[in-house]
Motif scaffolding. Sequence first.
Motif, PDB file in Angstrom:
ATOM      1  N   PHE A   1      63.171  36.047  80.413  1.00 51.53           N
ATOM      2  CA  PHE A   1      63.092  37.670  80.687  1.00 51.53           C
ATOM      3  C   PHE A   1      63.953  38.380  81.154  1.00 51.53           C
ATOM      4  O   PHE A   1      64.649  37.379  83.118  1.00 51.53           O
ATOM      5  CB  PHE A   1      61.282  37.907  80.121  1.00 51.53           C
TER       6      PHE A   1
ATOM      7  N   GLN B   1      52.519  43.064  85.189  1.00 51.35           N
ATOM      8  CA  GLN B   1      52.525  42.311  85.987  1.00 51.35           C
ATOM      9  C   GLN B   1      51.418  41.582  86.406  1.00 51.35           C
ATOM     10  O   GLN B   1      51.579  40.636  86.479  1.00 51.35           O
ATOM     11  CB  GLN B   1      53.794  42.453  86.821  1.00 51.35           C
TER      12      GLN B   1
ATOM     13  N   TRP C   1      55.847  41.932  81.830  1.00 53.13           N
ATOM     14  CA  TRP C   1      54.192  41.518  82.303  1.00 53.13           C
ATOM     15  C   TRP C   1      54.712  39.668  81.683  1.00 53.13           C
ATOM     16  O   TRP C   1      54.203  39.191  81.753  1.00 53.13           O
ATOM     17  CB  TRP C   1      53.208  42.111  81.577  1.00 53.13           C
ATOM     18  N   GLN C   2      55.196  39.621  80.436  1.00 51.66           N
ATOM     19  CA  GLN C   2      55.369  37.787  80.312  1.00 51.66           C
ATOM     20  C   GLN C   2      56.342  37.471  81.622  1.00 51.66           C
ATOM     21  O   GLN C   2      56.025  36.340  81.547  1.00 51.66           O
ATOM     22  CB  GLN C   2      57.219  37.745  78.761  1.00 51.66           C
ATOM     23  N   ARG C   3      57.249  38.029  81.911  1.00 55.14           N
ATOM     24  CA  ARG C   3      57.690  37.148  83.073  1.00 55.14           C
ATOM     25  C   ARG C   3      56.812  36.805  84.659  1.00 55.14           C
ATOM     26  O   ARG C   3      56.948  35.922  84.389  1.00 55.14           O
ATOM     27  CB  ARG C   3      59.330  37.633  83.963  1.00 55.14           C
TER      28      ARG C   3
ATOM     29  N   ALA D   1      48.709  40.504  83.847  1.00 56.49           N
ATOM     30  CA  ALA D   1      49.348  39.238  83.687  1.00 56.49           C
ATOM     31  C   ALA D   1      49.000  37.943  84.749  1.00 56.49           C
ATOM     32  O   ALA D   1      49.053  37.037  83.986  1.00 56.49           O
ATOM     33  CB  ALA D   1      50.587  39.603  83.144  1.00 56.49           C
TER      34      ALA D   1
ATOM     35  N   TRP E   1      53.689  48.251  80.970  1.00 53.55           N
ATOM     36  CA  TRP E   1      53.642  46.949  81.421  1.00 53.55           C
ATOM     37  C   TRP E   1      55.017  46.055  81.074  1.00 53.55           C
ATOM     38  O   TRP E   1      54.990  44.747  80.750  1.00 53.55           O
ATOM     39  CB  TRP E   1      53.121  46.311  79.780  1.00 53.55           C
TER      40      TRP E   1
ATOM     41  N   ALA F   1      59.870  32.024  81.141  1.00 51.84           N
ATOM     42  CA  ALA F   1      59.937  33.249  82.033  1.00 51.84           C
ATOM     43  C   ALA F   1      61.669  33.371  82.997  1.00 51.84           C
ATOM     44  O   ALA F   1      62.122  34.818  83.063  1.00 51.84           O
ATOM     45  CB  ALA F   1      59.571  32.901  83.904  1.00 51.84           C
TER      46      ALA F   1
ATOM     47  N   GLY G   1      53.503  36.464  84.068  1.00 50.60           N
ATOM     48  CA  GLY G   1      52.889  35.655  83.390  1.00 50.60           C
ATOM     49  C   GLY G   1      53.398  34.352  83.565  1.00 50.60           C
ATOM     50  O   GLY G   1      52.254  33.756  83.980  1.00 50.60           O
ATOM     51  N   LEU G   2      54.664  34.001  83.181  1.00 50.12           N
ATOM     52  CA  LEU G   2      54.571  32.894  83.004  1.00 50.12           C
ATOM     53  C   LEU G   2      54.801  32.098  83.912  1.00 50.12           C
ATOM     54  O   LEU G   2      54.748  30.840  84.075  1.00 50.12           O
ATOM     55  CB  LEU G   2      56.403  33.352  81.976  1.00 50.12           C
TER      56      LEU G   2
END
Length: 715
Positions: free
Chosen positions: A321, A331, A200-202, A334, A197, A318, A204-205
């Motif tokens: 991160f 990724q 994944w934030q980057r 996401a 994971w 994004a 998804g954003l």
Amino acid sequence: MAGLRELWDDVVPDAGELADELVRRYGGKRVAYRDRYLIGVLTALDSLEQLCTDPEAVRLAAWFHRAAHDKGSTAAEDAEASARLAEELLPKYGVNPVQTAEVARLVRLTDPEDANGEVLLDALNSVYADPRYVTHASEVRRDSQYDVRGRRQQVEALLASDRIYRTQLAHDRYEETARAHLTDELATLDGMTPHPWRGWQRAGLAVTAVLTALVAFVAGVSAIRQPWRVPEYSGDSVWPAVLLMLAALASVIGVSWAVRRNARIVAAIPVAVGVIGVLFVWLSTPDTNGASGVGRRVPLLMILSILLIVAGTAAFAATRFTPNGSRNRGQRLAGLGAFVVVVLALFLVIDPAERAYLVGANEYLEDQHQPANLDVRSELTGEPLWSNPGGLSVQQVVMTADGIAVARGRGAVEMLDPATGKSRWRYLRSDTDDSPHLYPLNGGRQVLLSYDDLGYLVLDADTGKRTAAWPSGTRDYDIQDNDPLVTGKTVSKGSDKLYGTNTDGSNRWKYEPGRCTGISATGTADVAVVELGHSCGNEPSQLVGLNLENGKKLWTKDAVMTEEVAAGGLFVAIQSGRLVGIDPHSGEEKWRSEIPAEWGCPVRVEPAGNRVALISCPSQAQSQSHTVVRAVDAGTGQTVETTSVEMPYQREDAVTSDGRVILMGNGPRGCRLAAVGDGPVVYRQLDSSINCGFGATVAGNLVLIRSTDALIALR
């Protein structure tokens, strides 16, 4: 190697060759498990062997536990090979079978429950407390393709246990230092672990930023083609929409580049453009006054501006991160999740919000604050009770619990006081030229408006305020019955559908009878009687009773019916030349009433309180001069009276709430009106300005007629 050889001493007397063989094995290509490692284990064992029952077997197990190794083999496989090596070599040097077996057992052992095993395991684990453990751990990783994820689980399990060392002596000596070293190793492994994971934030954003900017561009393209106000005004400039559309196109490229390069300033630019767009649209939105309203370009540009703010915010977030070069499962998921969220938001949030805004922005309510007086009845004296201007603009009249609802041209609906004809309120729409079709709902306390181009709206009959706008997916529904509300949908393929619909447009249930099936329905108080006509196959036409609350099928019977109505708690219709009354709860036929075969015109059936009115003509030859009206008791099917009226037969004749049949037609002196069902037939000559072609309408017990200039209520 001399140091390691000296630690052998006389573990097994006269076994120098065995010692040399073992020393040689610990001097192989492996870096982590060479002499330094075994020296540490044997040194730890010096202080712990006093706790075991067979020190010699434990020491031999320490020498043998890493003696065998094959490249690519697992630790368990190496342990098994080392145990077999001990079983092979030790008997050659005089070690008895019992001790040999103990050594082999200890080498294979993973979860000791005896003193020998606990001492051996604590000695082996003493490496965790070695000052050079960081070097040892790195050497282990270098020796083989290290299972980082597996080792991480092992370290987590060690740190999660109550104690790493089994014996109290080892616990007191090594526990604290070992935990500190393992904690440091866990941090190192976290950096090395290819977490599924990570990042994944980057991801998804980033996908959210690009997709929302792309949707903003599409909204801009659509906005250019739409009017700024309705009716469309040629003087409205299209350049603001073009500029915002180009800004959205630049944002698609800009946010993608900003995320890749961590360019936060570039990522923030769409936010600034979006804020400017919101302010411009908000300050420039045209006013609604009933004759002019808001065009679709307004919400589209507002959506574009808001999406630019979302895109820029997501891109800026994004960049906060740390980039992760390798794409992993997290990724990808996401990114896919962001795509799904944006698409769902487009169809479930943005599109309904746009429609809700346009519905609300383009309505105008004129409230005259007139009280309703419903206690009025036309006695048909021939005199007007009141006259309301705009006769030609009247498209439909229905009675409600709060007055007479009149549908007029250009989307207007007016509620009139039955006693005076004065306007109580007037609902106007500036975004349609369509005259709505009206349906009283909920006992007349609400009015359903059906616009061909807008769909369905619900107004409060007392105030004129809109209480609901049905979802856009209901625009192609047909109103099968309005009170209770039952709707249907005809499809080109598959099965036509029937719905038990709430006044907000939501459906309680859905009924799909099958392909090649036409549907019509009549609602009684708690049952919908559905008529099914099959256009393919040999299946006969049917009647089906459905529970109005949940759509559960109550009964089915083969039948062909026409002129269906609900009256006196029964379902009443014509079947094979007879009027039939059917119990809607069971499908049981309650009565039959013969229709005279000599009647020459199509029979029209209308509910009239606890009666049913049958309207036809005495014979085909008399259709231009006479109409016959028969009143039938809805509960028993008995004929109450049959009346012949000197008026031409028409399909537009009306029936009041108290059962009077109102007929209009041309007489010797112009247009005249006849009333049947309240004693002898009443004929009234109407004013010469009345055009019989408009026909008579009723609102409850009030009879309404139209001239070219006015809607007139008769006294």
